[in-house]
Enzyme design. Structure first.
Site, mmCIF file in Angstrom:
data_model
loop_
_atom_site.group_PDB
_atom_site.id
_atom_site.type_symbol
_atom_site.label_atom_id
_atom_site.label_comp_id
_atom_site.label_asym_id
_atom_site.label_seq_id
_atom_site.Cartn_x
_atom_site.Cartn_y
_atom_site.Cartn_z
ATOM 1 N N ASP A 44 0.837 -1.202 0.000
ATOM 2 C CA ASP A 44 0.000 0.000 0.000
ATOM 3 C C ASP A 44 0.873 1.254 0.000
ATOM 4 O O ASP A 44 1.594 1.513 0.954
ATOM 5 C CB ASP A 44 -0.874 -0.010 1.267
ATOM 6 C CG ASP A 44 -1.837 1.165 1.326
ATOM 7 O OD1 ASP A 44 -2.953 1.026 0.793
ATOM 8 O OD2 ASP A 44 -1.464 2.221 1.890
ATOM 9 N N TYR A 49 2.635 9.835 0.008
ATOM 10 C CA TYR A 49 3.724 9.272 0.822
ATOM 11 C C TYR A 49 5.098 9.577 0.208
ATOM 12 O O TYR A 49 6.124 9.346 0.856
ATOM 13 C CB TYR A 49 3.579 7.750 0.993
ATOM 14 C CG TYR A 49 2.286 7.277 1.593
ATOM 15 C CD1 TYR A 49 1.385 8.166 2.178
ATOM 16 C CD2 TYR A 49 1.949 5.929 1.578
ATOM 17 C CE1 TYR A 49 0.185 7.716 2.714
ATOM 18 C CE2 TYR A 49 0.755 5.480 2.119
ATOM 19 C CZ TYR A 49 -0.122 6.375 2.676
ATOM 20 O OH TYR A 49 -1.309 5.930 3.200
ATOM 21 N N LYS A 74 -2.766 5.778 -4.258
ATOM 22 C CA LYS A 74 -3.906 6.656 -3.927
ATOM 23 C C LYS A 74 -3.731 8.013 -4.572
ATOM 24 O O LYS A 74 -2.622 8.567 -4.591
ATOM 25 C CB LYS A 74 -4.037 6.825 -2.405
ATOM 26 C CG LYS A 74 -4.019 5.525 -1.629
ATOM 27 C CD LYS A 74 -4.330 5.726 -0.160
ATOM 28 C CE LYS A 74 -3.949 4.486 0.639
ATOM 29 N NZ LYS A 74 -2.491 4.397 0.937
ATOM 30 N N HIS A 107 -7.788 9.185 -2.108
ATOM 31 C CA HIS A 107 -7.200 9.134 -0.764
ATOM 32 C C HIS A 107 -8.118 9.741 0.296
ATOM 33 O O HIS A 107 -8.301 9.158 1.363
ATOM 34 C CB HIS A 107 -5.851 9.863 -0.792
ATOM 35 C CG HIS A 107 -4.900 9.447 0.275
ATOM 36 N ND1 HIS A 107 -3.541 9.458 0.119
ATOM 37 C CD2 HIS A 107 -5.112 9.001 1.548
ATOM 38 C CE1 HIS A 107 -2.952 9.047 1.226
ATOM 39 N NE2 HIS A 107 -3.880 8.763 2.115
#
Ligand SMILES: NC(=O)c1ccc[n+]([C@@H]2O[C@H](COP(=O)([O-])OP(=O)(O)OC[C@H]3O[C@@H](n4cnc5c(N)ncnc54)[C@H](OP(=O)(O)O)[C@@H]3O)[C@@H](O)[C@H]2O)c1
Length: 277
Positions: A44, A49, A74, A107
């Site tokens: 994931d 990120y 996402k 997200h």
């Protein structure tokens, strides 16, 4: 072998995955390679990120065949416009070095901006065009889910939510289930507030001869939620994955669910407005 579920689009998804936030740099690559060696197949990540390149490097370095992997990314709130969403997804694929994502999620809904239905239409088209195999959402309430379903007729395959013993999401689990949406759990161990010493968790760990993290992740599995624990430590990666050889009683499951509390939410978005921070 990790058990799988069948999504509402007919594809399969592993029953547990590996979270990659905030793994970055060389250490981040090493941690994801280790997770793949330990046996995780669902990885994931997210644009936000800023580690899709590291994840891509780890996927290649691991040598795991592409068809065995299940890679999730996402779409961030700033890319909710239709064209932005398409471009963002292509950029994610480029950073990851992949031809397709197994799962792409919105997200956060960011309802004050109000473009999440447009982002959803882009994901529907990206799935049709084969760049994304399954599509879903994250941090969506029932209102947000119903709006995208009403506007497109396409039901998200997954809704990824904050879910741990202090925030067991009883209501949203029922909503997801009623709509045929699988629930994924972020911060499945409760992150910093990890409820490892709570009596029902400690007692179940003792009874089954496992560690408290395994009890919490097994609780997730028995709720039919897909936990995505993050650990940079190979030993914890291994124990977190080893949750299919014992079963909690229904009383143990209920006692852990009863740890839910008003202030249990960790959220890294705004809990009231469902905006990304
Ligand atoms: N959709 C969203 O909005 C959203 C939001 C937040 C997170 N996420 C996703 O969810 C993933 C997981 O969430 P998270 O990282 O916030 O929380 P988490 O997985 O519940 O907890 C991670 C923390 O627990 C520690 N840990 C892991 N296994 C352990 C064990 N067996 N015993 C003791 N400590 C352990 C880790 O430390 P070590 O690394 O030192 O082991 C790390 O500090 C993220 O990585 C990300 O992929 C999604």
């Amino acid at each position: 072998m990790i058990p799988t579920y069948t999504l509402n689009d007919g594809r399969t998804i592993p029953a547990i995955g590996f979270g990659t936030y905030p793994l970055k740099g060389d250490d981040g690559v090493d941690a994801v390679v280790s997770a793949l060696e330990v046996g995780y197949r669902l990885i994931d990540t997210a644009v936000s990120y800023e580690n899709e390149r590291e994840v891509g490097e780890a996927l290649r370095r691991s040598g795991v065949p592409r068809e065995e992997l299940f890679v999730t990314s996402k779409l961030p709130g700033r890319h909710h416009g239709y064209d932005d969403a398409v471009a963002s997804t292509k950029e994610s694929l480029d950073r990851l070095g992949l031809d397709y994502l197994d799962l792409h999620l919105i997200h956060w809904p960011n309802p004050s901006v109000g473009k999440y239905p447009e982002a959803w239409r882009a994901l529907v088209d990206l799935q049709r065009d084969g760049l994304v195999r399954s599509i879903g959402v994250s941090n969506f309430t029932e209102v947000h889910l119903r709006r995208v379903i009403d506007e497109t007729g396409v039901v998200p395959a997954v809704n990824q939510l904050e879910l741990h013993p202090y925030f067991p999401q009883v209501g949203m689990r029922a909503v997801n289930q009623g709509l045929g949406i699988l629930t994924e759990s972020w911060s499945p161990l409760g992150k910093r507030q990890a409820p490892f010493t709570e009596p029902p968790v400690a007692a179940a760990a003792e009874a089954h001869g496992v560690d408290p993290g395994q009890v919490i992740l097994r609780w997730q599995v028995q709720l039919r939620c897909i936990p995505i624990p993050k650990s940079a430590t190979p030993e914890r990666q291994r124990s977190n994955l080893d949750v299919f050889g014992f079963e909690l009683t229904s009383d143990e499951v209920d006692a852990i669910t009863a740890l839910g509390r008003e202030d249990g939410r960790l959220f890294d978005g705004d809990p009231d407005t469902h905006e990304e921070l």
